[in-house]
Write an enzyme that holds these catalytic residues in place. Structure first.
Site, PDB file in Angstrom:
ATOM      1  CG  HIS A   1      -1.831   1.079   1.423  1.00  0.00           C
ATOM      2  ND1 HIS A   1      -3.066   1.108   0.837  1.00  0.00           N
ATOM      3  CD2 HIS A   1      -1.737   2.228   2.125  1.00  0.00           C
ATOM      4  CE1 HIS A   1      -3.695   2.228   1.176  1.00  0.00           C
ATOM      5  NE2 HIS A   1      -2.906   2.928   1.958  1.00  0.00           N
TER       6      HIS A   1
ATOM      7  CG  ASP B   1      -0.601   5.867   2.797  1.00  0.00           C
ATOM      8  OD1 ASP B   1      -1.769   5.695   2.412  1.00  0.00           O
ATOM      9  OD2 ASP B   1      -0.112   5.266   3.767  1.00  0.00           O
TER      10      ASP B   1
ATOM     11  CG  MET C   1      -4.721  10.201   1.467  1.00  0.00           C
ATOM     12  SD  MET C   1      -3.847   9.648   2.917  1.00  0.00           S
ATOM     13  CE  MET C   1      -2.759   8.528   2.121  1.00  0.00           C
TER      14      MET C   1
ATOM     15  CG  ASP D   1      -5.216   3.277   5.285  1.00  0.00           C
ATOM     16  OD1 ASP D   1      -4.301   2.893   6.026  1.00  0.00           O
ATOM     17  OD2 ASP D   1      -5.036   4.006   4.288  1.00  0.00           O
TER      18      ASP D   1
ATOM     19  CG  HIS E   1      -4.848   5.864   0.297  1.00  0.00           C
ATOM     20  ND1 HIS E   1      -4.855   5.701   1.668  1.00  0.00           N
ATOM     21  CD2 HIS E   1      -5.852   6.726   0.023  1.00  0.00           C
ATOM     22  CE1 HIS E   1      -5.812   6.445   2.198  1.00  0.00           C
ATOM     23  NE2 HIS E   1      -6.429   7.085   1.221  1.00  0.00           N
TER      24      HIS E   1
HETATM   25  C1  DX5 Z   1      -2.848   7.326   6.883  1.00  0.00           C
HETATM   26  C2  DX5 Z   1      -2.508   6.401   5.729  1.00  0.00           C
HETATM   27  C3  DX5 Z   1      -2.271   4.993   6.155  1.00  0.00           C
HETATM   28  C4  DX5 Z   1      -1.120   4.817   7.094  1.00  0.00           C
HETATM   29  C5  DX5 Z   1      -1.574   3.894   8.180  1.00  0.00           C
HETATM   30  O1  DX5 Z   1      -3.137   8.599   6.411  1.00  0.00           O
HETATM   31  O2  DX5 Z   1      -3.527   6.384   4.755  1.00  0.00           O
HETATM   32  O3  DX5 Z   1      -2.150   4.097   5.063  1.00  0.00           O
HETATM   33  O4  DX5 Z   1       0.033   4.302   6.507  1.00  0.00           O
HETATM   34  O5  DX5 Z   1      -0.606   3.839   9.139  1.00  0.00           O
HETATM   35  P1  DX5 Z   1      -0.784   3.074  10.511  1.00  0.00           P
HETATM   36  O6  DX5 Z   1      -1.108   1.637  10.170  1.00  0.00           O
HETATM   37  O7  DX5 Z   1       0.523   3.250  11.160  1.00  0.00           O
HETATM   38  O8  DX5 Z   1      -1.914   3.747  11.240  1.00  0.00           O
HETATM   39 ZN    ZN Z   2      -3.398   4.680   3.144  1.00  0.00          ZN
END
Ligand code: DX5
Ligand code: ZN
Length: 239
Positions: free
Chosen positions: A43, A45, A78, A185, A76
């Site tokens: 995954h 980000d 964002m 997530d 993903h």
């Molecule tokens: C948060 C991201 C996540 C993040 C989760 O904004 O979208 O994918 O990597 O991290 P953990 O598992 O550490 O909460």
């Molecule tokens: Zn994410």
């Protein structure tokens, strides 16, 4: 057909290792460890500093890792204007692209542009965004991602109210006879993951719980075992 089969309809569980929590000096080694531990996806980000108050990396990092592991890449976005990043993200080697329903008024058009490039789709919802925003898109998407923290940072605490949201979404999908992936997530750990799966999520995205551990391979295996067991146990649980 078993009389409960409709109620328990849920695709098989998958673990997606989120590299945000990995040691960026050794990214290639890190993703290989997750792969050896049995991760089903990697995954990514992508953060632009506008949609979320943080900047991470872009498609170049996706591209750099593409030859390192064979696992599917779940990207993903964002970012604001996710439509502008679809082409680059596909070219970088994404197998599935997730964008936020809050990031554009044109979700439908973005779904189309991802699909026509032969890539799977996903829509993410921030914790405060109601499920009604995606109700009419459910027939046209491969995955719904429920953010269980406010997006932007790894290592945050799971928002407990999100168990209800996961459950409501899985119920809605069952009502509509749709066997979609429901991803979770943010803030997933070894303790809460059983309840997350029991609530109806089947794609478990974890950053800190995988890459924040001393032994990444063992942590991935451990998380996968808990998830598989929770999935097996929930077969006769009524939603
Ligand atoms: C948060 C991201 C996540 C993040 C989760 O904004 O979208 O994918 O990597 O991290 P953990 O598992 O550490 O909460
Ligand atoms: Zn994410």
């Amino acid at each position: 057909m078993h009389k409960y089969s409709k109620k328990v309809m849920m695709p098989p569980p998958k673990i997606a290792a989120s590299i945000l929590a990995a040691d960026f000096r050794y990214l290639s080694e890190e993703v290989k460890k997750a792969e050896r531990g049995g991760a089903d996806m990697i995954h990514f980000d992508v953060m632009d500093g506008h949609f979320v108050p943080n900047i991470s990396f872009g498609p170049m990092v996706v591209k750099a890792l593409r030859s390192e592991v064979e696992l599917p890449f779940l990207v993903h976005l964002m970012v604001e204007r996710p439509e502008d990043m679809v082409e680059q993200t596909v070219d970088a080697g994404a197998d599935q692209i997730i964008f936020h329903v809050e990031a554009s008024p044109h979700s439908w058009r973005i779904l189309d542009s991802i699909k026509k490039r032969g890539v799977k789709t996903g829509i993410a919802l921030n914790p405060a965004t109601p499920l009604s925003t995606i109700e009419y898109l459910l027939d046209f998407v491969d995955m719904i991602l429920i953010m269980t923290v406010n997006p932007g940072f790894g290592g945050q605490k799971f928002i407990l109210k999100m168990y209800d949201k996961i459950r409501d979404l899985r119920r809605l999908l069952i009502e509509k006879d749709l066997n979609l992936d429901v991803a979770v997530d943010g803030g997933v750990d070894f303790e809460n993951v059983e309840k997350i799966v029991d609530s109806g999520a089947n794609v478990i995205i974890a950053g800190t719980t995988i890459f924040g551990q001393e032994d990444v391979e063992a942590a991935t295996k451990n998380l996968k075992n808990i998830v598989n067991e929770a999935y097996r146990k929930r077969v006769f649980t009524q939603l």
